[in-house]
Motif scaffolding. Sequence first.
Motif, PDB file in Angstrom:
ATOM      1  N   HIS A  98     -51.897  19.936 -21.064  1.00 42.65           N
ATOM      2  CA  HIS A  98     -50.850  20.657 -21.794  1.00 42.65           C
ATOM      3  C   HIS A  98     -51.153  20.525 -23.284  1.00 42.65           C
ATOM      4  O   HIS A  98     -51.084  19.435 -23.845  1.00 42.65           O
ATOM      5  CB  HIS A  98     -49.483  20.060 -21.452  1.00 42.65           C
ATOM      6  N   VAL A  99     -51.483  21.659 -23.940  1.00 40.51           N
ATOM      7  CA  VAL A  99     -51.976  21.596 -25.318  1.00 40.51           C
ATOM      8  C   VAL A  99     -51.024  22.194 -26.343  1.00 40.51           C
ATOM      9  O   VAL A  99     -51.180  21.967 -27.546  1.00 40.51           O
ATOM     10  CB  VAL A  99     -53.351  22.280 -25.440  1.00 40.51           C
ATOM     11  N   ASP A 100     -50.028  22.962 -25.910  1.00 42.04           N
ATOM     12  CA  ASP A 100     -49.156  23.596 -26.898  1.00 42.04           C
ATOM     13  C   ASP A 100     -47.886  24.092 -26.215  1.00 42.04           C
ATOM     14  O   ASP A 100     -47.869  24.358 -25.005  1.00 42.04           O
ATOM     15  CB  ASP A 100     -49.873  24.784 -27.556  1.00 42.04           C
ATOM     16  N   THR A 101     -46.818  24.214 -27.001  1.00 41.90           N
ATOM     17  CA  THR A 101     -45.569  24.812 -26.553  1.00 41.90           C
ATOM     18  C   THR A 101     -45.006  25.646 -27.695  1.00 41.90           C
ATOM     19  O   THR A 101     -44.992  25.200 -28.849  1.00 41.90           O
ATOM     20  CB  THR A 101     -44.540  23.742 -26.152  1.00 41.90           C
ATOM     21  N   VAL A 102     -44.558  26.847 -27.377  1.00 41.48           N
ATOM     22  CA  VAL A 102     -43.873  27.660 -28.372  1.00 41.48           C
ATOM     23  C   VAL A 102     -42.501  28.043 -27.831  1.00 41.48           C
ATOM     24  O   VAL A 102     -42.310  28.184 -26.623  1.00 41.48           O
ATOM     25  CB  VAL A 102     -44.656  28.937 -28.745  1.00 41.48           C
ATOM     26  N   ALA A 103     -41.554  28.175 -28.745  1.00 49.36           N
ATOM     27  CA  ALA A 103     -40.211  28.622 -28.396  1.00 49.36           C
ATOM     28  C   ALA A 103     -40.109  30.117 -28.671  1.00 49.36           C
ATOM     29  O   ALA A 103     -40.573  30.605 -29.709  1.00 49.36           O
ATOM     30  CB  ALA A 103     -39.177  27.865 -29.221  1.00 49.36           C
ATOM     31  N   VAL A 104     -39.530  30.845 -27.739  1.00 47.41           N
ATOM     32  CA  VAL A 104     -39.332  32.286 -27.889  1.00 47.41           C
ATOM     33  C   VAL A 104     -38.001  32.523 -28.593  1.00 47.41           C
ATOM     34  O   VAL A 104     -36.943  32.117 -28.102  1.00 47.41           O
ATOM     35  CB  VAL A 104     -39.348  32.992 -26.518  1.00 47.41           C
ATOM     36  N   PHE A 105     -38.063  33.184 -29.752  1.00 42.80           N
ATOM     37  CA  PHE A 105     -36.881  33.484 -30.543  1.00 42.80           C
ATOM     38  C   PHE A 105     -36.749  34.994 -30.698  1.00 42.80           C
ATOM     39  O   PHE A 105     -37.746  35.707 -30.835  1.00 42.80           O
ATOM     40  CB  PHE A 105     -36.976  32.873 -31.948  1.00 42.80           C
ATOM     41  N   ALA A 106     -35.505  35.471 -30.716  1.00 46.53           N
ATOM     42  CA  ALA A 106     -35.255  36.891 -30.955  1.00 46.53           C
ATOM     43  C   ALA A 106     -33.859  37.068 -31.525  1.00 46.53           C
ATOM     44  O   ALA A 106     -32.989  36.214 -31.345  1.00 46.53           O
ATOM     45  CB  ALA A 106     -35.406  37.706 -29.674  1.00 46.53           C
ATOM     46  N   ALA A 107     -33.677  38.204 -32.202  1.00 42.54           N
ATOM     47  CA  ALA A 107     -32.358  38.553 -32.743  1.00 42.54           C
ATOM     48  C   ALA A 107     -32.416  39.970 -33.276  1.00 42.54           C
ATOM     49  O   ALA A 107     -33.476  40.443 -33.703  1.00 42.54           O
ATOM     50  CB  ALA A 107     -31.934  37.597 -33.857  1.00 42.54           C
ATOM     51  N   PRO A 108     -31.268  40.676 -33.273  1.00 43.06           N
ATOM     52  CA  PRO A 108     -31.223  41.987 -33.925  1.00 43.06           C
ATOM     53  C   PRO A 108     -31.539  41.849 -35.417  1.00 43.06           C
ATOM     54  O   PRO A 108     -31.059  40.912 -36.076  1.00 43.06           O
ATOM     55  CB  PRO A 108     -29.778  42.447 -33.706  1.00 43.06           C
ATOM     56  N   LEU A 109     -32.313  42.773 -35.941  1.00 47.29           N
ATOM     57  CA  LEU A 109     -32.693  42.702 -37.356  1.00 47.29           C
ATOM     58  C   LEU A 109     -31.462  42.670 -38.265  1.00 47.29           C
ATOM     59  O   LEU A 109     -31.450  41.960 -39.269  1.00 47.29           O
ATOM     60  CB  LEU A 109     -33.577  43.898 -37.717  1.00 47.29           C
ATOM     61  N   GLU A 110     -30.435  43.424 -37.907  1.00 47.63           N
ATOM     62  CA  GLU A 110     -29.268  43.518 -38.771  1.00 47.63           C
ATOM     63  C   GLU A 110     -28.500  42.206 -38.880  1.00 47.63           C
ATOM     64  O   GLU A 110     -27.684  42.036 -39.791  1.00 47.63           O
ATOM     65  CB  GLU A 110     -28.334  44.611 -38.250  1.00 47.63           C
ATOM     66  N   GLU A 111     -28.768  41.249 -37.986  1.00 47.58           N
ATOM     67  CA  GLU A 111     -28.063  39.973 -38.017  1.00 47.58           C
ATOM     68  C   GLU A 111     -28.838  38.876 -38.753  1.00 47.58           C
ATOM     69  O   GLU A 111     -28.307  37.773 -38.931  1.00 47.58           O
ATOM     70  CB  GLU A 111     -27.776  39.500 -36.585  1.00 47.58           C
ATOM     71  N   LEU A 112     -30.050  39.153 -39.162  1.00 51.39           N
ATOM     72  CA  LEU A 112     -30.908  38.117 -39.734  1.00 51.39           C
ATOM     73  C   LEU A 112     -30.796  38.075 -41.254  1.00 51.39           C
ATOM     74  O   LEU A 112     -30.820  39.110 -41.920  1.00 51.39           O
ATOM     75  CB  LEU A 112     -32.359  38.364 -39.324  1.00 51.39           C
ATOM     76  N   VAL A 113     -30.691  36.856 -41.778  1.00 52.85           N
ATOM     77  CA  VAL A 113     -30.620  36.632 -43.221  1.00 52.85           C
ATOM     78  C   VAL A 113     -31.590  35.501 -43.564  1.00 52.85           C
ATOM     79  O   VAL A 113     -31.473  34.390 -43.026  1.00 52.85           O
ATOM     80  CB  VAL A 113     -29.194  36.260 -43.678  1.00 52.85           C
ATOM     81  N   VAL A 114     -32.522  35.778 -44.464  1.00 52.13           N
ATOM     82  CA  VAL A 114     -33.534  34.784 -44.844  1.00 52.13           C
ATOM     83  C   VAL A 114     -33.354  34.435 -46.309  1.00 52.13           C
ATOM     84  O   VAL A 114     -33.351  35.313 -47.178  1.00 52.13           O
ATOM     85  CB  VAL A 114     -34.960  35.318 -44.601  1.00 52.13           C
ATOM     86  N   ASP A 115     -33.217  33.157 -46.589  1.00 52.02           N
ATOM     87  CA  ASP A 115     -33.048  32.661 -47.957  1.00 52.02           C
ATOM     88  C   ASP A 115     -34.430  32.458 -48.577  1.00 52.02           C
ATOM     89  O   ASP A 115     -35.156  31.536 -48.195  1.00 52.02           O
ATOM     90  CB  ASP A 115     -32.266  31.344 -47.931  1.00 52.02           C
ATOM     91  N   VAL A 116     -34.801  33.311 -49.526  1.00 48.97           N
ATOM     92  CA  VAL A 116     -36.119  33.252 -50.160  1.00 48.97           C
ATOM     93  C   VAL A 116     -35.971  32.746 -51.594  1.00 48.97           C
ATOM     94  O   VAL A 116     -35.202  33.312 -52.377  1.00 48.97           O
ATOM     95  CB  VAL A 116     -36.793  34.636 -50.162  1.00 48.97           C
ATOM     96  N   PRO A 117     -36.691  31.694 -51.966  1.00 50.26           N
ATOM     97  CA  PRO A 117     -36.617  31.197 -53.342  1.00 50.26           C
ATOM     98  C   PRO A 117     -37.067  32.264 -54.340  1.00 50.26           C
ATOM     99  O   PRO A 117     -37.952  33.074 -54.039  1.00 50.26           O
ATOM    100  CB  PRO A 117     -37.589  30.006 -53.340  1.00 50.26           C
ATOM    101  N   PRO A 118     -36.485  32.296 -55.520  1.00 50.08           N
ATOM    102  CA  PRO A 118     -36.804  33.348 -56.493  1.00 50.08           C
ATOM    103  C   PRO A 118     -38.228  33.272 -57.045  1.00 50.08           C
ATOM    104  O   PRO A 118     -38.722  34.256 -57.589  1.00 50.08           O
ATOM    105  CB  PRO A 118     -35.776  33.137 -57.607  1.00 50.08           C
ATOM    106  N   ASP A 119     -38.892  32.114 -56.914  1.00 51.66           N
ATOM    107  CA  ASP A 119     -40.239  31.994 -57.485  1.00 51.66           C
ATOM    108  C   ASP A 119     -41.339  32.378 -56.496  1.00 51.66           C
ATOM    109  O   ASP A 119     -42.530  32.209 -56.785  1.00 51.66           O
ATOM    110  CB  ASP A 119     -40.483  30.576 -57.997  1.00 51.66           C
ATOM    111  N   VAL A 120     -40.964  32.909 -55.317  1.00 54.92           N
ATOM    112  CA  VAL A 120     -41.946  33.351 -54.340  1.00 54.92           C
ATOM    113  C   VAL A 120     -41.889  34.875 -54.239  1.00 54.92           C
ATOM    114  O   VAL A 120     -40.803  35.449 -54.092  1.00 54.92           O
ATOM    115  CB  VAL A 120     -41.694  32.751 -52.943  1.00 54.92           C
ATOM    116  N   GLN A 121     -43.038  35.529 -54.351  1.00 52.54           N
ATOM    117  CA  GLN A 121     -43.097  36.978 -54.254  1.00 52.54           C
ATOM    118  C   GLN A 121     -43.867  37.380 -52.992  1.00 52.54           C
ATOM    119  O   GLN A 121     -44.868  36.755 -52.638  1.00 52.54           O
ATOM    120  CB  GLN A 121     -43.802  37.591 -55.478  1.00 52.54           C
TER     121      GLN A 121
END
Length: 269
Positions: A98-121
């Motif tokens: 057993h070498v790896d495990t990933v979690a399957v994630f999903a959500a409607p785009l309209e429900e997603l909010v990502v906090d991006v720092p202002p110094d990253v473009q």
Amino acid sequence: MTARAHTTDDVLRASAAWVWFPRGGDQVREHLQLVRYPARFGGGVRGSQVRSPYDAAAVLAHAIERTRDWEEEHLTFWTNPSDDPDLEDELRRRGAEHVDTVAVFAAPLEELVVDVPPDVQAEVVCTPDQIREVDRINVPVWGQEPLGEAGLRAELDEVEAGLAARDHARVLARLDGLAVSTGGCTVVDGFTRLWGAATVESARGRGAYRAVLAERLRVSAEFGAITALVKGRVSTSAPILHRAGFRHFGDERAYRLVVSGGSSAQTVP
């Protein structure tokens, strides 16, 4: 007309159908999906998506024989709840690691909010210089070989074709003008598959991955996607995905089997 929201079953089917065919590799679909990776990506064979009337021992023996035919030494199989039959117990019985495990994630785009720092473009990749920057990130993160000029041109052709078709894109994130993170997205049947996220070690923890995530979601919405689908590692991206609003739909596990010479019994017809 408003697009139909995806159900849990839709998400699980979309996750099971997701497979990558690297340029320069080979693939065959018989009882399961097998993909031979080129040497640039470490070689070996990846298996997934089992659909067979035969038992697990026979299907796995078939995969091993095909791996030998390709003269590869490693078979890596990714489990999925939709596999029929399920190969996980048979892989363990044969000594697969057993070498790896990933979690399957999903959500409607309209429900997603990502906090991006202002110094990253963040920006969409569309030039040869950006392709080179993507490669400089991917080589150390994924342990792969750098692209030659022909590979860089082929990668650029794929990026341009995806943007023109509005179904595929790559993005870059920068800190202090330096490209430090990248990732891609591919839109299929209303889902955007978020793949290949990589951040150079020195820039981790500063919001570059979040910027890449947010930009891919923005582009995917422009391309008509309604649901985001991503397979994230519990120790790295999972906490960020949870905070953004993604929901967990189960795990997929990878098992690696060393394939030696000789013949396997119980191969399928």
